[in-house]
Design a protein around this motif. Structure first.
Motif, PDB file in Angstrom:
ATOM      1  N   GLN B 207      65.111  79.525  32.206  1.00 22.25           N
ATOM      2  CA  GLN B 207      66.443  79.745  31.644  1.00 22.25           C
ATOM      3  C   GLN B 207      66.757  78.688  30.594  1.00 22.25           C
ATOM      4  OE1 GLN B 207      69.841  79.258  34.282  1.00 22.25           O
ATOM      5  NE2 GLN B 207      70.322  81.389  33.862  1.00 22.25           N
ATOM      6  N   ARG B 211      67.451  79.290  26.622  1.00 18.68           N
ATOM      7  CA  ARG B 211      68.637  78.813  25.917  1.00 18.68           C
ATOM      8  C   ARG B 211      68.244  77.956  24.735  1.00 18.68           C
ATOM      9  NH1 ARG B 211      72.203  77.033  31.139  1.00 18.68           N
ATOM     10  NH2 ARG B 211      72.593  79.124  31.928  1.00 18.68           N
ATOM     11  N   LEU B 214      67.225  80.077  21.853  1.00 16.48           N
ATOM     12  CA  LEU B 214      68.396  80.709  21.238  1.00 16.48           C
ATOM     13  C   LEU B 214      69.133  79.720  20.353  1.00 16.48           C
ATOM     14  CD1 LEU B 214      70.105  83.349  21.315  1.00 16.48           C
ATOM     15  CD2 LEU B 214      71.515  82.213  23.014  1.00 16.48           C
ATOM     16  N   ILE B 215      69.296  78.494  20.855  1.00 17.82           N
ATOM     17  CA  ILE B 215      69.981  77.462  20.077  1.00 17.82           C
ATOM     18  C   ILE B 215      69.208  77.166  18.806  1.00 17.82           C
ATOM     19  CG2 ILE B 215      70.623  75.018  20.078  1.00 17.82           C
ATOM     20  CD1 ILE B 215      71.291  75.405  23.088  1.00 17.82           C
ATOM     21  N   GLY B 218      69.856  79.856  16.360  1.00 14.43           N
ATOM     22  CA  GLY B 218      71.197  79.768  15.793  1.00 14.43           C
ATOM     23  C   GLY B 218      71.304  78.656  14.762  1.00 14.43           C
ATOM     24  N   VAL B 219      70.763  77.486  15.105  1.00 15.08           N
ATOM     25  CA  VAL B 219      70.846  76.344  14.187  1.00 15.08           C
ATOM     26  C   VAL B 219      70.071  76.646  12.913  1.00 15.08           C
ATOM     27  CG1 VAL B 219      70.227  73.925  13.885  1.00 15.08           C
ATOM     28  CG2 VAL B 219      71.226  74.690  16.026  1.00 15.08           C
ATOM     29  N   ALA B 222      72.073  78.928  10.784  1.00 11.63           N
ATOM     30  CA  ALA B 222      73.186  78.249  10.122  1.00 11.63           C
ATOM     31  C   ALA B 222      72.686  77.446   8.922  1.00 11.63           C
ATOM     32  CB  ALA B 222      73.902  77.332  11.113  1.00 11.63           C
ATOM     33  N   ARG B 331      62.023  87.732  24.811  1.00 15.70           N
ATOM     34  CA  ARG B 331      62.900  88.574  25.616  1.00 15.70           C
ATOM     35  C   ARG B 331      62.100  89.678  26.301  1.00 15.70           C
ATOM     36  NH1 ARG B 331      68.175  90.153  25.699  1.00 15.70           N
ATOM     37  NH2 ARG B 331      67.857  92.199  24.831  1.00 15.70           N
TER      38      ARG B 331
END
Lengths: 64, 870
Positions: B207, B211, B214-215, B218-219, B222, B331
């Motif tokens: 898990q 995470r 995923l972070i 995302g970073v 951005a 996934r």
């Protein structure tokens, strides 16, 4: 002195805030289960399943 | 399955799902399967196909949750689950169990939280119903279902309700619960259990990893987005002019973001590349990291130097795209791993041990791990046998379906061996422990499953196979560029080489496989073929035309349910027999009661355990049962009936004798019919060059007969194979060619896991679903052909995408060597190649219906008919 020297760092600060919020929510497990909420949002507690759309939209939700 | 000399108790619970043969008029209000005529209640508003469905319907409606059925019909083509185990779940209340699996929530005043894995959850209606648990069981504060992992997190107040009550309610609804044992418990955990002991469980670790990925994504997104904006301003400045001070600001700002992106999310590529170099296994990450970091460092130098082209936008977009590919891939793999969790939760965790010796009457609940050989445990009706051993006292009917796939209960008494995982249906037995935990037969089997799934060599991604060549090509091209341009100026030469490394970074290649696999697996899922991992698709495509397909018989080639195959004698007796048998719930009785429609009600019924049933229908006295039952009543068996009985036995069918008014008049031959689509499917497999074999635990004679009906040579029909034997056979075949194993039972699980690709058919045991790489949610064998075709088409798609991205790279490389590349051009070519890859994947024909109208509404009404004839 152009205003852009202020605005770009400011924009970065805002972006950093958004990234920080994302990282926090990810670490708290908000994105752990990406499948069930797609189904759960179709369910309405009070009025029963009358508002649930047909199968096609659920399929899309599953494949999303 | 009919050849085993198993005593047949009439009182046994019948499996809930039954398919009717004819005369379909009513459908079950719960599971929508047709109701057997013998069970239709005249005048009743709602009809039920079995007691389990009636109970589930009662529970759901009594709590004002009838909207579930509405929801189910609207959102899913699946049926309500109707597999009810009726276990007592007493061990769920044990303090040891609570200590192992429940987590106290001190902030909420003594509330406990536990996680249960559920069988049979599949759609939005299941989410709705399971999460209504607080309404069904007072004391439950919250229930949250995770659909992908099929697990529910329940928060409850132990003062108000027992965990067993929650478990029983879930079971009644058809979602049999199992404690969420930590994966990898086998071999590592001591008596204290590994679930919460000390460090984190494997699942928690995964898990955290999920995470983190995923972070990172995302970073990177951005950073890439912001850099794109900054570069937009710079490109505009290129054409319209820009204040040098402003340009410097933009360059430094994008350098800052690039450094963040390289140091945080991009580090995974660097780490992986370094690891690859260390182990001398070149994969795609090496050229990627080379391009990213050389480009980044050179870019930083150029920024500080104050002149020259920058490729920061391409670098960060690369990181972002590649991380998307990884996220998607992960996934998929995750769903595969989650399914295995259930595998380790099927045997009980707590046993009733007899304290102070064998003769005592007091029992104590102890964890299974604390039992030792020679102890005596008590197994009551509804319990699951926790250990392997011999019966010490008592008699019981055991459901051994878990291990053998045999749907008929078997009767055990003193001296008989019992195996862990069987469910006691009636009676109390005491068992002397001979093996516990991993040493039990089921434990060994499950360990074999685990080992087989772990040991399976990871399939090298196609793109990675070429990574070495790509790296060599890239480096020599870069060297060439430096040589060509060195005489002009060394700075320019390095500039061009850096541009080359970035522009030719194999982004499309990195995306190709995950994207194509995701699209294919998503489409296959909608066609009723659930593929757990990308490697299964690749292995299937690799096995094309040279693999061997091993089919289990019972439940795979055949329907797995008993029905009337032949009837010898006066057909007018049949409705009376059906009427009488409707009073019993035994599988043979159920099959007979479905074989004819009747309105008569039997009276004066006597059930003979394991032998038959007698009763009065209309004016006649009927006896239906074994030869022994009739002989015991000194009823003579006429010669033609006797011959028919012998023929039935020869054909592998179970003969059932029928006597009317003390005269034996007819014989019913019961058996397990072959699925209607088995013949065409097997023929299609042969046409595609697969070798088809049958591997069954059933009697060899019966297996050969089924093989003959399907045109499979006698030498390819293996009968009487134990679960261990299946595993050995699969391993033996694996030495020469890929094996695709198709099966449905726990007895197939180890073979499924060991094979190149294991396929579990619809209705299979949960353990087989967990062990298999592919599970089918559509009835029959036809989806297997579709699966094999779809897999090779997917691989073709991947080849296309790789070809396309290599073509882009060649164009980019040519431009770079010629010195024609610019940051703007690179920023256009790189995403263009990625989008081409995605577009090719979406356009691919893999797992699309062969003829589009096949899935049109006309297919829907025919479904019950198809099943009725099955």
């Amino acid at each position: 002195m152009s205003v852009i020297f202020l605005l770009i760092p400011l924009a970065f600060l805002l972006a950093a805030l958004a990234v920080w919020a994302f990282v926090r929510s990810a670490q708290e497990g908000q994105y752990d289960d990406l499948d069930t909420p797609a189904h759960r949002m179709l369910l309405d507690d009070d009025r029963g399943p009358a508002t649930v759309p047909g199968p096609s939209s659920t399929r899309q939700a599953e494949s999303a | 399955m009919t050849a085993h000399p198993i005593q047949i108790p009439r009182s046994a619970l019948a499996p809930a799902r039954m398919r009717p043969e004819q005369g379909v008029r009513h459908t079950c209000a719960h599971c929508t399967l047709p109701v057997p005529d013998g069970l239709v209640e005249p005048g009743a508003e709602r009809q039920f196909c079995c007691h389990g469905c009636a109970t589930a319907y009662g529970v759901i409606t009594s709590c004002n949750l009838a909207a579930y059925y509405d929801l189910l019909r609207r959102t899913s083509q699946e049926r309500a689950p109707a597999k009810v185990s009726r276990r007592a779940y007493a061990e769920f209340d044990d303090p040891t169990f609570h200590a192992l699996y429940c987590q106290p929530l001190p902030r909420d005043g003594g509330m406990l939280r536990t996680e249960l894995l559920l069988e049979g959850v599949h759609c939005a209606a299941c989410v709705w119903l399971v999460e209504k648990l607080p309404q069904l069981v007072p004391g439950v504060a919250e229930a949250r279902l995770d659909l992908r992992r099929a697990s529910v997190r329940v928060t409850f107040d132990p003062a108000q309700c027992r965990l067993s009550q929650i478990a029983r309610t879930l079971d009644t609804l058809g979602y049999a619960p199992h404690p969420a044992r930590a994966h990898g418990r086998h071999g590592t955990a001591g008596p204290s259990g590994g679930a919460l002991g000390g460090s984190m469980t494997l699942r928690e670790l995964r898990q955290i990893e999920d995470r983190r990925l995923l972070i990172h994504m995302g970073v990177a997104g951005a950073c890439a987005g912001n850099i794109m904006l900054l570069f937009l301003a710079m490109y505009a400045g290129m054409f319209q002019g820009i204040d040098p001070a402003h340009e410097q600001l933009l360059r430094y700002a994008s350098l800052g973001l690039t450094l963040v992106c390289l140091a945080w999310p991009g580090r995974v590529f660097l780490k992986s590349a370094i690891a690859a170099i260390r182990t001398r296994t070149i994969h795609l990450d090496v050229p990627i990291a080379l391009g990213l970091y050389l480009g980044g460092i050179w870019g930083a130098y150029k920024t500080i130097a104050g002149s020259g082209d920058l490729y920061f936008d391409s670098i960060t977009a690369l990181i972002f795209f590649l991380l998307i590919g990884r996220f998607v891939q992960r996934r998929q793999q995750r769903s595969a791993g989650d399914a295995v969790e259930l595998l380790f939760s099927i045997t009980p965790t707590v046993a009733r041990k007899l304290t102070d010796g064998d003769a005592s009457h007091s029992t104590q609940d102890v964890p299974v791990e604390a039992l030792s050989i020679g102890d005596v445990v008590e197994v009551r009706a509804g319990d699951c046998v926790p250990v392997d051993g011999t019966v010490y006292s008592g008699r019981a009917d055991l459901d051994v379906a878990l291990l053998t796939g045999e749907s008929r209960p078997s009767r055990v008494s003193v001296g008989d061996a019992v195996v862990a995982g069987s469910v006691n249906l009636s009676g109390i037995i005491r068992v002397r422990v001979e093996a516990t935990g991993e040493d039990t037969r089921i434990g060994t089997l499950m360990r074999a499953v685990e080992e087989a799934s772990r040991r399976r060599a990871p399939i090298v991604q196609l793109a990675d196979r070429w990574a070495g060549w790509l790296l060599v090509a890239l480096l020599s091209l870069a060297a060439l560029t430096v040589i060509i341009w060195w005489h002009e100026s060394p700075t320019l030469a390095i500039d061009r080489a850096a541009a080359l490394l970035i522009a030719v970074c194999p982004c499309g290649l990195g995306l190709a496989t995950p994207m194509a696999m995701t699209v294919a697996i998503g489409r296959a899922a909608r066609r009723g073929v659930l593929i757990k991992g990308a490697d299964a698709v690749q292995a299937l495509a690799d096995a094309r035309a040279r693999g061997v397909v091993m089919l289990d018989k019972t439940g795979t080639i055949t329907t797995g349910t008993l029905s009337l195959v032949r009837f010898e004698g006066d057909p007018e007796v049949l409705p009376m027999v059906a009427a009488l048998e409707s009073a019993s719930s035994h599988p043979i009785a159920r099959a007979l009661s479905r074989s004819s429609s009747t309105l008569q009600t039997p009276s004066d019924i006597t059930q003979h355990q394991g032998a038959g049933i007698e009763g009065t229908v209309g004016a006649s006295r009927l006896i239906v049962g074994t030869r022994a039952l009739l002989t015991a009543r000194s009823i003579a068996i006429p010669t033609h009936i006797d011959h028919a009985a012998h023929r039935a036995v020869n054909d592998g069918l179970s003969p059932v004798f029928i006597a009317v008014d003390d005269r034996c008049v007819a014989l019913a031959a019961m058996g397990d019919p072959i699925r209607p689509d088995a013949g065409p499917a097997i023929e299609a497999l042969r046409q595609r060059g697969y070798h088809v074999r049958i591997l069954s635990g059933d009697h060899p004679l019966l297996v050969r007969r089924v093989g003959a009906a399907l045109g499979i040579a006698e030498s390819d029909c293996m009968g009487g194979v134990t679960p261990e034997g299946k595993l050995a056979e699969v391993r033996r075949q694996l030495q020469s060619r890929p094996v695709i194993m198709v099966g449905d039972g726990v007895n197939d699980a180890a073979a499924l896991a060991a094979s190149t690709v294991g396929v579990a058919v619809r209705g299979g045991a949960e353990a087989s679903l967990a062990a298999a790489d592919v599970s089918l949610t559509r009835e029959g064998l036809a989806p297997i052909v579709e699966l094999l075709d779809g897999a090779s088409r997917t691989l073709r798609t991947i080849h296309w995408t790789i070809a396309a991205s290599i073509a882009y790279n060649i164009v980019a490389a040519t431009l770079a060597v010629a010195g024609l590349i610019s940051p703007l051009l690179a920023a256009i070519i790189m995403p263009a190649s990625s989008f081409t890859v995605v577009a090719i994947c979406l356009r691919s024909g893999a797992f699309k219906p062969a003829r589009p109208p096949a899935q049109s509404p006309s297919a829907m009404p025919s479904r019950p008919l198809a099943e009725a004839s099955a």
